[in-house]
Design a protein around this motif. Structure first.
Motif, short mmCIF file in Angstrom:
data_model
loop_
_atom_site.label_atom_id
_atom_site.label_comp_id
_atom_site.label_asym_id
_atom_site.label_seq_id
_atom_site.Cartn_x
_atom_site.Cartn_y
_atom_site.Cartn_z
N CYS A 163 0.83 -1.20 0.00
CA CYS A 163 0.00 0.00 0.00
C CYS A 163 0.87 1.26 0.00
N THR A 164 0.45 2.23 -0.78
CA THR A 164 1.13 3.53 -0.78
C THR A 164 0.33 4.57 -0.03
N TYR A 165 -0.89 4.26 0.36
CA TYR A 165 -1.72 5.16 1.16
C TYR A 165 -1.55 4.82 2.64
N PRO A 166 -1.91 5.75 3.53
CA PRO A 166 -1.82 5.48 4.97
C PRO A 166 -2.63 4.24 5.34
N LEU A 167 -2.04 3.38 6.18
CA LEU A 167 -2.68 2.11 6.52
C LEU A 167 -3.77 2.25 7.56
N THR A 168 -4.78 1.42 7.40
CA THR A 168 -5.85 1.27 8.39
C THR A 168 -5.51 0.10 9.31
N GLY A 169 -5.02 -0.98 8.72
CA GLY A 169 -4.66 -2.17 9.48
C GLY A 169 -3.61 -2.97 8.73
N VAL A 170 -2.81 -3.74 9.47
CA VAL A 170 -1.72 -4.52 8.88
C VAL A 170 -2.10 -6.00 8.88
N GLY A 171 -2.02 -6.63 7.71
CA GLY A 171 -2.28 -8.05 7.59
C GLY A 171 -3.65 -8.48 8.09
N CYS A 172 -4.65 -7.64 7.93
CA CYS A 172 -5.96 -7.90 8.53
C CYS A 172 -6.99 -8.44 7.54
N VAL A 173 -6.79 -8.26 6.24
CA VAL A 173 -7.80 -8.63 5.24
C VAL A 173 -7.74 -10.11 4.93
N ASN A 174 -8.89 -10.77 4.97
CA ASN A 174 -8.97 -12.20 4.66
C ASN A 174 -9.49 -12.48 3.26
N ARG A 175 -10.41 -11.64 2.79
CA ARG A 175 -11.00 -11.88 1.48
C ARG A 175 -11.33 -10.56 0.81
N ILE A 176 -11.19 -10.52 -0.53
CA ILE A 176 -11.41 -9.30 -1.31
C ILE A 176 -12.44 -9.61 -2.39
N TYR A 177 -13.53 -8.85 -2.38
CA TYR A 177 -14.60 -9.01 -3.37
C TYR A 177 -14.58 -7.81 -4.30
N THR A 178 -14.43 -8.07 -5.59
CA THR A 178 -14.38 -6.99 -6.57
C THR A 178 -15.30 -7.28 -7.74
N ASP A 179 -15.36 -6.34 -8.67
CA ASP A 179 -16.19 -6.50 -9.85
C ASP A 179 -15.65 -7.53 -10.83
N LEU A 180 -14.36 -7.85 -10.71
CA LEU A 180 -13.74 -8.77 -11.67
C LEU A 180 -13.32 -10.10 -11.06
N ALA A 181 -13.16 -10.13 -9.75
CA ALA A 181 -12.69 -11.38 -9.13
C ALA A 181 -12.90 -11.35 -7.62
N VAL A 182 -12.89 -12.55 -7.04
CA VAL A 182 -12.88 -12.72 -5.59
C VAL A 182 -11.54 -13.34 -5.23
N PHE A 183 -10.88 -12.79 -4.22
CA PHE A 183 -9.56 -13.25 -3.81
C PHE A 183 -9.58 -13.65 -2.34
N GLU A 184 -8.79 -14.67 -2.01
CA GLU A 184 -8.55 -15.06 -0.62
C GLU A 184 -7.11 -14.70 -0.30
N VAL A 185 -6.90 -14.06 0.86
CA VAL A 185 -5.55 -13.71 1.28
C VAL A 185 -5.12 -14.69 2.36
N GLY A 186 -4.04 -15.41 2.11
CA GLY A 186 -3.58 -16.42 3.06
C GLY A 186 -2.07 -16.50 3.12
N PRO A 187 -1.54 -17.53 3.76
CA PRO A 187 -0.10 -17.68 3.91
C PRO A 187 0.66 -17.73 2.59
N GLU A 188 0.01 -18.23 1.54
CA GLU A 188 0.66 -18.34 0.24
C GLU A 188 0.46 -17.10 -0.61
N GLY A 189 -0.15 -16.09 -0.04
CA GLY A 189 -0.40 -14.87 -0.79
C GLY A 189 -1.85 -14.76 -1.21
N VAL A 190 -2.09 -14.11 -2.33
CA VAL A 190 -3.45 -13.86 -2.81
C VAL A 190 -3.85 -14.95 -3.80
N VAL A 191 -4.91 -15.66 -3.47
CA VAL A 191 -5.41 -16.76 -4.30
C VAL A 191 -6.72 -16.33 -4.95
N VAL A 192 -6.86 -16.58 -6.25
CA VAL A 192 -8.09 -16.26 -6.97
C VAL A 192 -9.13 -17.35 -6.71
#
Length: 213
Positions: A163-192
């Motif tokens: 992130c280049t913007y000021p952080l809200t939280g560190v290592g806190c996001v588990n899943r990302i829902y977007t218009d193009l994909a859903v991602f899981e954030v885990g030990p291996e990085g970002v999984v589609v």
């Protein structure tokens, strides 16, 4: 075809119910995440929490349902479900900080490949910072879901190596829902987990992060 904001909200609602079939305590952040309330099925058992002091919030209010004294944290008129309760905002934040929420759904300016969240300030000199309860939710909820478009109006990816913007939280996001994909954030990085209107190869070519197979 890519998803619109209501379709993203519906997907999040579906996944919340699937992850917690007996019900969950969930906070919906200000902005687009509030749409998730409109897509939770009746009888799902999900209890929606608002940071301004309410449990068992229902969908958005319309027409004669609107009560100006009954709003969510974003000042949007809402309905109440049977058993709804109201309380002081300090008690609401105690719930957030005390680990009593199963999931929170937040918007974001950026999410890093390690799950860092930036959603309260772009750092621009003329931008108005608006942290609200985001930091409390990011560290207090058991799982953090992000709802956002994958790319900004300028075409820049919001899912970034760091992130280049000021952080809200560190290592806190588990899943990302977007218009193009859903991602899981885990030990291996970002999984589609899923894609919409784009194949995995094109998705990988437009992001500056590694996507494990």
């Amino acid at each position: 075809m890519s998803l619109d904001k209501n379709q993203i909200a519906a997907r999040i609602a579906r996944d919340i119910v699937a992850l917690h079939p007996r019900g969950a305590y969930v906070n919906l952040g200000i902005g687009q995440p509030t749409l998730v309330a409109d897509h939770l099925p009746t009888g799902s058992g999900v209890v929606l929490h608002t940071e301004n002091g309410m449990l068992n919030m229902g969908p958005a209010a319309t027409g004669d349902q609107i009560d100006p004294d009954l709003t969510n944290a974003g000042k949007i008129p809402v309905t109440e479900l049977p058993g709804a309760a109201y309380f002081h905002q300090a008690d609401s934040f105690a719930m957030m900080r005390g680990g009593h929420l199963d999931i929170c759904v937040l918007g974001a300016f950026q999410v890093s490949a390690r799950g860092d969240l930036a959603n309260w300030h772009t750092g621009a000199p003329d931008a108005i910072p608006a942290v609200g309860g985001a930091m409390d939710l990011a560290i207090g909820a058991k799982r953090v879901f992000v709802m956002m478009t994958l790319f900004g109006k300028d075409g820049a990816a919001k899912l970034v190596p760091a992130c280049t913007y000021p952080l809200t939280g560190v290592g806190c996001v588990n899943r990302i829902y977007t218009d193009l994909a859903v991602f899981e954030v885990g030990p291996e990085g970002v999984v589609v987990l899923d894609t919409f209107g784009i194949d995995r190869e094109e998705l990988a070519s437009r992001l500056a992060i590694h996507l494990p197979e």
